[in-house]
Write an enzyme that holds these catalytic residues in place. Structure first.
Site, PDB file in Angstrom:
ATOM      1  N   LYS A  24      51.352  34.076  42.056  1.00 17.39           N
ATOM      2  CA  LYS A  24      51.430  35.522  41.849  1.00 17.39           C
ATOM      3  C   LYS A  24      52.873  36.051  41.958  1.00 17.39           C
ATOM      4  O   LYS A  24      53.628  35.890  41.014  1.00 17.39           O
ATOM      5  CB  LYS A  24      50.437  36.234  42.778  1.00 17.39           C
ATOM      6  CG  LYS A  24      48.990  35.750  42.465  1.00 17.39           C
ATOM      7  CD  LYS A  24      47.883  36.550  43.071  1.00 17.39           C
ATOM      8  CE  LYS A  24      46.545  36.138  42.464  1.00 17.39           C
ATOM      9  NZ  LYS A  24      45.724  35.248  43.269  1.00 17.39           N
ATOM     10  N   TYR A  80      39.211  32.207  48.575  1.00 18.59           N
ATOM     11  CA  TYR A  80      39.388  31.711  47.212  1.00 18.59           C
ATOM     12  C   TYR A  80      40.709  30.960  47.133  1.00 18.59           C
ATOM     13  O   TYR A  80      41.736  31.458  47.600  1.00 18.59           O
ATOM     14  CB  TYR A  80      39.398  32.881  46.223  1.00 18.59           C
ATOM     15  CG  TYR A  80      39.562  32.444  44.785  1.00 18.59           C
ATOM     16  CD1 TYR A  80      38.550  31.739  44.141  1.00 18.59           C
ATOM     17  CD2 TYR A  80      40.720  32.736  44.068  1.00 18.59           C
ATOM     18  CE1 TYR A  80      38.694  31.338  42.818  1.00 18.59           C
ATOM     19  CE2 TYR A  80      40.863  32.345  42.747  1.00 18.59           C
ATOM     20  CZ  TYR A  80      39.847  31.642  42.125  1.00 18.59           C
ATOM     21  OH  TYR A  80      39.993  31.256  40.817  1.00 18.59           O
ATOM     22  N   ASP A  98      47.335  29.087  52.443  1.00 21.68           N
ATOM     23  CA  ASP A  98      47.379  29.521  51.052  1.00 21.68           C
ATOM     24  C   ASP A  98      47.949  30.940  50.998  1.00 21.68           C
ATOM     25  O   ASP A  98      47.286  31.908  51.376  1.00 21.68           O
ATOM     26  CB  ASP A  98      45.970  29.458  50.447  1.00 21.68           C
ATOM     27  CG  ASP A  98      45.937  29.828  48.972  1.00 21.68           C
ATOM     28  OD1 ASP A  98      46.985  30.255  48.438  1.00 21.68           O
ATOM     29  OD2 ASP A  98      44.859  29.703  48.359  1.00 21.68           O
TER      30      ASP A  98
HETATM   31  C1  LIG Z   1      44.892  33.923  42.923  1.00 18.20           C
HETATM   32  C2  LIG Z   1      44.713  32.933  44.006  1.00 18.20           C
HETATM   33  C3  LIG Z   1      44.658  31.556  43.748  1.00 18.20           C
HETATM   34  C4  LIG Z   1      44.616  30.987  42.363  1.00 18.20           C
HETATM   35  O1  LIG Z   1      45.764  31.246  41.636  1.00 18.20           O
HETATM   36  P1  LIG Z   1      45.692  31.165  40.017  1.00 18.20           P
HETATM   37  O2  LIG Z   1      47.106  31.359  39.599  1.00 18.20           O
HETATM   38  O3  LIG Z   1      44.772  32.260  39.587  1.00 18.20           O
HETATM   39  O4  LIG Z   1      45.162  29.818  39.677  1.00 18.20           O
HETATM   40  C5  LIG Z   1      44.627  30.696  44.838  1.00 18.20           C
HETATM   41  N1  LIG Z   1      44.633  31.151  46.094  1.00 18.20           N
HETATM   42  C6  LIG Z   1      44.663  32.470  46.384  1.00 18.20           C
HETATM   43  C7  LIG Z   1      44.688  32.914  47.814  1.00 18.20           C
HETATM   44  C8  LIG Z   1      44.688  33.408  45.344  1.00 18.20           C
HETATM   45  O5  LIG Z   1      44.683  34.709  45.631  1.00 18.20           O
END
Ligand SMILES: *Cc1c(COP(=O)(O)O)cnc(C)c1O
Length: 444
Positions: A275, A147, A242
């Site tokens: 986060k 994701y 990511d």
């Molecule tokens: C949470 C998450 C996102 C998206 O971040 P948002 O602040 O919810 O848009 C992207 N990549 C990873 C790996 C995530 O866990």
């Protein structure tokens, strides 16, 4: 009738599905979401006055626990100076410098320059545009079950809520955009080499979760990330790691620092954060090689902007959280993960529930059923589990005062605020939850 259910009925009348982010709706576990009104340390309290040990922790940001007094103070001080100016502030530079210093091993810095945005979705979306602008190529490779936020090109076979709802992607994404994304099974280098052998000179970037944690946790096989770095470099494309979820959570230098702690084997071209970097407020970022980052406007031709980017109140929360997240905090997180994993594993074994525990640093999750007993390495493995064992497990934990993510396709998040009382409550809850998982029946 609880206040939570009353309020959720009201919410559904004015908010689609009653929530502002899908997984919060309890769709895959059933029952009514608890309306939370406050949090302190390891605990959150709902509108009916029930208190829970929190293993969601805002889906990761709250590594210090809720409402840490020093973070709250930093936010209050920043707010009192003004909520935002739409101009550059000193704290943004301090945060960029801090990230540059922290994400380093033996003098190698993975982040030479950093651009702040407000959400992880923006960070990955911008990183991809930047990779395309830098390489002059269009195609993007992602892994099934990963994701990266909800932008158009990234929802194909996505993790998190898309996995929880068992969707192949999303309605509303133009076919022409979806066609620019090639989806490959995770941890499968042969499949990736095959894709590169066919499309190599058209691939702008490979985007990967540094360690996958949005289909439950699925750690990269040893050497997988290093191989990605080599393969992309050999083909003139970029590696985007990511770390929105893993960054500043699994170590001071994220998953990259954790995996390369004995010496740098690989370094991504671009890395995304979110986060934890905002400490609970909306801050995210992308960073990496200077020559790539300098392609961003105004120094380069790749456009990106944000009215609230680098907002001083949000940045204050992130800065203070990172300053407090020292080596002792990461040791505490690791120990807390050890204990919860051990206790839950024992409970499941005692009840004869077949399971696999997946771990990436202090991130972990459990998958259920005989099919996962040999381990879980990709999205197909994850989907083959007995997911129906999770709802009763989840609700037994909730009834015992422990709040888990309301989906089996999510990681459990520990915080450094988990004290003896909180751990004791978890230890008391898991045998009951394991019994509920053992007694669960498959859907007819
Ligand atoms: C949470 C998450 C996102 C998206 O971040 P948002 O602040 O919810 O848009 C992207 N990549 C990873 C790996 C995530 O866990």
């Amino acid at each position: 009738m609880t206040s939570s259910s009353d309020l959720f009925d009201r919410a559904r009348a004015v908010i689609p599905g009653g929530v502002n982010s899908p997984v919060r709706a309890f769709g895959s576990v059933g029952g009514t979401p608890r309306m939370m009104v406050s949090g302190r340390g390891a605990y959150v309290t709902d509108v009916d006055g029930n208190e829970y040990v929190d293993l969601v922790n805002s889906w990761g940001p709250a590594i210090l626990g809720h409402a840490h007094p020093r973070v709250v103070r930093a936010v209050q001080d920043a707010a009192a100076r003004g909520l935002g100016f739409g101009a550059t502030t000193p704290a943004e530079t301090e945060l960029a410098e801090l990230v540059h210093e922290r994400v380093a091993v033996d003098g190698t810095h993975a982040v030479e320059k950093l651009r702040l945005v407000s959400t992880g979705t923006e960070a990955t979306m911008t990183a991809i545009r930047l990779a395309r602008g830098f390489t002059g190529r269009d195609l993007l490779v992602k892994f099934a079950g990963h994701y990266h936020g909800h932008s158009d090109g990234l929802l194909a076979e996505s993790g998190s809520g898309v996995a929880t709802l068992a969707l192949p992607g999303s309605a509303g994404v133009p076919a022409a955009i979806a066609a620019q994304t090639l989806v490959v099974p995770y941890n499968d280098l042969d499949a990736l080499r095959e894709v590169f052998s066919v499309h190599g000179d058209r691939i702008a970037a490979v985007i990967t979760e540094a360690a996958a944690a949005n289909m439950g946790v699925v750690a990269p096989m040893p050497g997988f990330n290093a191989a990605l770095a080599r393969l992309t470099a050999d083909n003139g494309s970029l590696l985007i790691s990511d770390e929105v979820l893993t960054g500043f959570r699994v170590s001071a230098a994220g998953w990259w620092g954790h995996e390369n702690r004995d010496g740098v084997e690989w370094t991504p071209d671009l890395v995304t954060f979110g986060k934890v970097i905002g400490g609970g407020l909306p801050v995210a970022a992308l960073g990496g090689r200077s020559d790539v980052m300098d392609q961003l406007a105004p120094s380069g031709p790749v456009y990106q902007a944000g009215t609230l980017s680098g907002n001083p109140v949000a940045v204050a929360a992130g800065l203070e959280t990172l300053r407090l997240a020292d080596a002792a905090v990461y040791r505490t997180l690791d120990t807390a993960a050890d204990i919860v994993i051990w206790a839950t594993s024992m409970a499941l074994e005692n009840e004869g529930v077949p399971y696999s525990v997946q771990r990436a640093g202090n991130l972990f999750s459990f998958a259920f059923g005989e099919t996962v007993a040999g381990g879980v390495h990709n999205y197909a493995d994850v989907r083959a589990q007995e997911a129906w064992r999770y709802p009763p497990f989840f609700h037994a934990m909730l009834d015992a005062g422990v709040s888990l993510p309301p989906s089996v396709f999510e990681a459990w998040f520990v915080s450094a605020a988990l004290d003896e009382g909180a751990i004791r409550r978890i230890l008391a809850a898991v045998p009951v939850a394991a019994r509920a998982a053992a007694a669960a029946a498959p859907p007819a």
